[in-house]
Design an enzyme around this catalytic site. Sequence first.
Site, PDB file in Angstrom:
ATOM      1  N   HIS A 314       0.852  -1.193   0.000  1.00 28.11           N
ATOM      2  CA  HIS A 314       0.000   0.000   0.000  1.00 28.11           C
ATOM      3  C   HIS A 314       0.882   1.235   0.000  1.00 28.11           C
ATOM      4  O   HIS A 314       1.940   1.244   0.634  1.00 28.11           O
ATOM      5  CB  HIS A 314      -0.905   0.011   1.251  1.00 28.11           C
ATOM      6  CG  HIS A 314      -2.060   0.946   1.106  1.00 28.11           C
ATOM      7  ND1 HIS A 314      -1.969   2.277   1.419  1.00 28.11           N
ATOM      8  CD2 HIS A 314      -3.314   0.733   0.646  1.00 28.11           C
ATOM      9  CE1 HIS A 314      -3.134   2.850   1.171  1.00 28.11           C
ATOM     10  NE2 HIS A 314      -3.962   1.942   0.706  1.00 28.11           N
ATOM     11  N   ASP A 371      -7.891  -5.518   0.155  1.00 28.92           N
ATOM     12  CA  ASP A 371      -8.381  -6.371  -0.927  1.00 28.92           C
ATOM     13  C   ASP A 371      -7.987  -7.837  -0.778  1.00 28.92           C
ATOM     14  O   ASP A 371      -8.458  -8.671  -1.545  1.00 28.92           O
ATOM     15  CB  ASP A 371      -7.851  -5.852  -2.275  1.00 28.92           C
ATOM     16  CG  ASP A 371      -8.462  -4.513  -2.642  1.00 28.92           C
ATOM     17  OD1 ASP A 371      -9.667  -4.343  -2.417  1.00 28.92           O
ATOM     18  OD2 ASP A 371      -7.732  -3.646  -3.153  1.00 28.92           O
TER      19      ASP A 371
HETATM   20  N1  CMC Z   1       4.043  -7.722  -4.603  1.00 27.06           N
HETATM   21  C1  CMC Z   1       5.382  -7.729  -4.765  1.00 27.06           C
HETATM   22  N2  CMC Z   1       6.160  -6.645  -4.647  1.00 27.06           N
HETATM   23  C2  CMC Z   1       5.547  -5.482  -4.352  1.00 27.06           C
HETATM   24  C3  CMC Z   1       4.166  -5.398  -4.155  1.00 27.06           C
HETATM   25  C4  CMC Z   1       3.404  -6.577  -4.284  1.00 27.06           C
HETATM   26  N3  CMC Z   1       2.089  -6.557  -4.118  1.00 27.06           N
HETATM   27  N4  CMC Z   1       3.837  -4.129  -3.876  1.00 27.06           N
HETATM   28  C5  CMC Z   1       4.987  -3.432  -3.889  1.00 27.06           C
HETATM   29  N5  CMC Z   1       6.015  -4.244  -4.174  1.00 27.06           N
HETATM   30  C6  CMC Z   1       7.435  -3.886  -4.233  1.00 27.06           C
HETATM   31  C7  CMC Z   1       7.776  -3.146  -5.507  1.00 27.06           C
HETATM   32  O1  CMC Z   1       8.175  -4.043  -6.535  1.00 27.06           O
HETATM   33  C8  CMC Z   1       8.902  -2.255  -5.049  1.00 27.06           C
HETATM   34  O2  CMC Z   1      10.062  -3.045  -4.956  1.00 27.06           O
HETATM   35  P1  CMC Z   1      11.525  -2.401  -5.286  1.00 27.06           P
HETATM   36  O3  CMC Z   1      11.775  -1.413  -4.178  1.00 27.06           O
HETATM   37  O4  CMC Z   1      12.434  -3.577  -5.299  1.00 27.06           O
HETATM   38  O5  CMC Z   1      11.394  -1.747  -6.639  1.00 27.06           O
HETATM   39  C9  CMC Z   1       8.495  -1.863  -3.638  1.00 27.06           C
HETATM   40  O6  CMC Z   1       7.671  -2.946  -3.184  1.00 27.06           O
HETATM   41  C10 CMC Z   1       7.687  -0.554  -3.563  1.00 27.06           C
HETATM   42  O7  CMC Z   1       6.554  -0.695  -4.404  1.00 27.06           O
HETATM   43  P2  CMC Z   1       5.914   0.484  -5.244  1.00 27.06           P
HETATM   44  O8  CMC Z   1       5.234  -0.099  -6.450  1.00 27.06           O
HETATM   45  O9  CMC Z   1       6.921   1.559  -5.482  1.00 27.06           O
HETATM   46  O10 CMC Z   1       4.836   1.023  -4.212  1.00 27.06           O
HETATM   47  P3  CMC Z   1       3.613   1.971  -4.531  1.00 27.06           P
HETATM   48  O11 CMC Z   1       3.324   2.712  -3.308  1.00 27.06           O
HETATM   49  O12 CMC Z   1       3.859   2.764  -5.771  1.00 27.06           O
HETATM   50  O13 CMC Z   1       2.419   0.941  -4.878  1.00 27.06           O
HETATM   51  C11 CMC Z   1       0.598  -0.530  -4.673  1.00 27.06           C
HETATM   52  C12 CMC Z   1       1.429   0.598  -4.008  1.00 27.06           C
HETATM   53  C13 CMC Z   1      -0.646  -0.810  -3.846  1.00 27.06           C
HETATM   54  C14 CMC Z   1       0.137  -0.082  -6.079  1.00 27.06           C
HETATM   55  C15 CMC Z   1       1.486  -1.814  -4.773  1.00 27.06           C
HETATM   56  O14 CMC Z   1       1.851  -2.241  -3.487  1.00 27.06           O
HETATM   57  C16 CMC Z   1       0.788  -2.946  -5.529  1.00 27.06           C
HETATM   58  O15 CMC Z   1       0.834  -2.987  -6.770  1.00 27.06           O
HETATM   59  N6  CMC Z   1       0.088  -3.884  -4.795  1.00 27.06           N
HETATM   60  C17 CMC Z   1      -0.635  -4.947  -5.449  1.00 27.06           C
HETATM   61  C18 CMC Z   1      -1.987  -4.427  -5.919  1.00 27.06           C
HETATM   62  C19 CMC Z   1      -2.935  -4.189  -4.761  1.00 27.06           C
HETATM   63  O16 CMC Z   1      -3.111  -5.029  -3.894  1.00 27.06           O
HETATM   64  N7  CMC Z   1      -3.608  -3.013  -4.781  1.00 27.06           N
HETATM   65  C20 CMC Z   1      -4.600  -2.633  -3.771  1.00 27.06           C
HETATM   66  C21 CMC Z   1      -4.127  -1.484  -2.927  1.00 27.06           C
HETATM   67  S1  CMC Z   1      -5.108  -1.221  -1.450  1.00 27.06           S
HETATM   68  C22 CMC Z   1      -6.709  -0.899  -1.942  1.00 27.06           C
HETATM   69  C23 CMC Z   1      -6.876   0.118  -3.011  1.00 27.06           C
HETATM   70  O17 CMC Z   1      -6.125   1.099  -3.135  1.00 27.06           O
HETATM   71  O18 CMC Z   1      -7.814  -0.007  -3.752  1.00 27.06           O
END
Ligand code: CMC
Length: 436
Positions: A314, A371
Site C-alpha cells: 500500500h 483487498d
Molecule cells: N508484490 C510484490 N512486490 C511489491 C508489491 C506486491 N504486491 N507491492 C509493492 N512491491 C514492491 C515493488 O516491486 C517495489 O520493490 P523495489 O523497491 O524492489 O522496486 C516496492 O515494493 C515498492 O513498491 P511500489 O510499487 O513503489 O509502491 P507503490 O506505493 O507505488 O504501490 C501498490 C502501491 C498498492 C500499487 C502496490 O503495493 C501494488 O501494486 N500492490 C498490489 C496491488 C494491490 O493489492 N492493490 C490494492 C491497494 S489497497 C486498496 C486500493 O487502493 O484499492
Amino acid sequence: MTSTMPANAKPTVELVVDGTARPLPVVAASEGASGFKVNTLLRDTGLVTLDTGFTNTASCESAITYIDGDQGILRYRGYPIDQVAEGASFLEVAALLIDGELPGAEALEAFEQTVGKNASLPDGFGAFLAALPADGHPMATLAAAINALAAWYPEVVDPRDGAQVDSATAMLLAKTATITAALHRRRTGQALVAPDASNGYVADFLRQTFGDAGGEYAAEPVIVDALEKLLILHADHEQNCSTSTVRVVGSSNATLFASVAAGVNALSGPAHGGANEAVLVMLEKIRSGSDTVETFMDKVKNKADGVRLMGFGHRVYKSYDPRAAIVKKSADEVLEKLGAKDELLEIAQGLEQIALNDDYFVERKLYPNVDFYTGLIYKAMGFDPAMFTPLFALGRMPGWIAQWREMVNDPATKIGRPRQVYTGETERDFVPVSGR
Ligand code: CMC
C-alpha cells in the site's frame, strides 16, 4: 531546506534557490504530516516541484479521513475504523462522512428515508442497461450507468446549488446499489428486482441481487452484517487514486455524477480497487496451476514477468492495513458460519504466512491490504469475481461524495491542473512529408 519557527510567527520552511532563501508558509495538520505551500514557487523562482505519483504531495486540506500508515490507523471524522465498523450502519457512516458528525436518531431516519425514496431507476434506464453487453465487465457498465444518470436528472447537476447536490447525493447512494444489483442479475440472466427500501439498505441490496423472480429472499443475518461491515470499511480512504480523480474532475465544475463515474473508472485498475478481483484470480491460478504457494512466492520475489502478490502492499500503510485485519477476522467467521471454508482461504493464509516472515516483504513493509481477503467473503456470499470491484465502488460512494462536496465548498479550490517538467525536443523546423 530548513524549517524556521520563530516565536509568535507563523511557521515557515525556507527553500534556498541560488543562494536566496525563499520562505514557504506551513499549513499545520491537526494530526500527521503538516505541509508547506508551493503555489507561488514558479512565479518566485522559475522552478516547479516534481513528484511523480504524488508520493509526497498533498492536493488539498481535508477534514474527513485520517490515516497513519506507520501505525496502521484509520479514522473517519476522528472515529476509529474498528469502532465505526462495529457500531454503525453503512448509511450512518455515509451521513458521518458527508456531514461531519454522527447523525442523531431522527436525522438518521430522515436520511435513510431520503435515500430509500431514490432507489428506483428512472423509466428507460432498464433498456439502457439492457443495451450494454450482459457479460461485459460490470465496472465498465457501472461507470457508464452512473454517468448516464446525469442525462436522466439534468435538474440536479449544478455543483453550486446545495439543494441539487443533496438530491444528487441521495440518488447516487441509492441508485448505485440498485444498479450494482442489476449488474449481477444481468450477468446471471435474471430479470431485475425492484428496490424496496423498507428492508434496509444492505438487506435490500442483497434481496435485489439474490432474490428469486418474485423478489423473495431470506436474508442471512451473518451475510447482511458482513456486507454492512465491508461497505463501511471501504467508505473512504482520503486522497487515493479514485478519490483524487473525483476531486480533479469535479474541480472543473463537472457534475457530481461525472466526477464519481470517473472515480469508478479509476477504481477499476488492478493496482487499486480491481485488486480484489485480481486476488481471487491469483488464488484460483495457484490452486489449479502448477505453482505451489512457495514457487509462486519465488516468482513474486524475483519479479518474474512483473508478478505481484495481489492484495499486498500500500502506498500509505507501511504496517498491517487496519481494514485488512477486520476483514480477515470477518472472513474466518463468515466462511465458518456458511460452512464455506475453502481451499482458496488456505492458499491465501499460506501466502500471508510466507510474506510476513520473508525479508523481501518485511524490508519493503508489504502487508495484506483491504483487498486480500474481501474476495473470499464476496465469493462465499455468491458474487462472481467480476462483481467484487463494483462492490468496492458501492462502498466507496459516500467517500467520493463527501470529498467532492468538501472540494466544492473549499474556497481554496482551483481547477486541478498540474505542471510538468518538459524533456522533449526544443524548437525545430517542420519538414513536409515529401522531405522526410
Ligand atoms: N508484490 C510484490 N512486490 C511489491 C508489491 C506486491 N504486491 N507491492 C509493492 N512491491 C514492491 C515493488 O516491486 C517495489 O520493490 P523495489 O523497491 O524492489 O522496486 C516496492 O515494493 C515498492 O513498491 P511500489 O510499487 O513503489 O509502491 P507503490 O506505493 O507505488 O504501490 C501498490 C502501491 C498498492 C500499487 C502496490 O503495493 C501494488 O501494486 N500492490 C498490489 C496491488 C494491490 O493489492 N492493490 C490494492 C491497494 S489497497 C486498496 C486500493 O487502493 O484499492
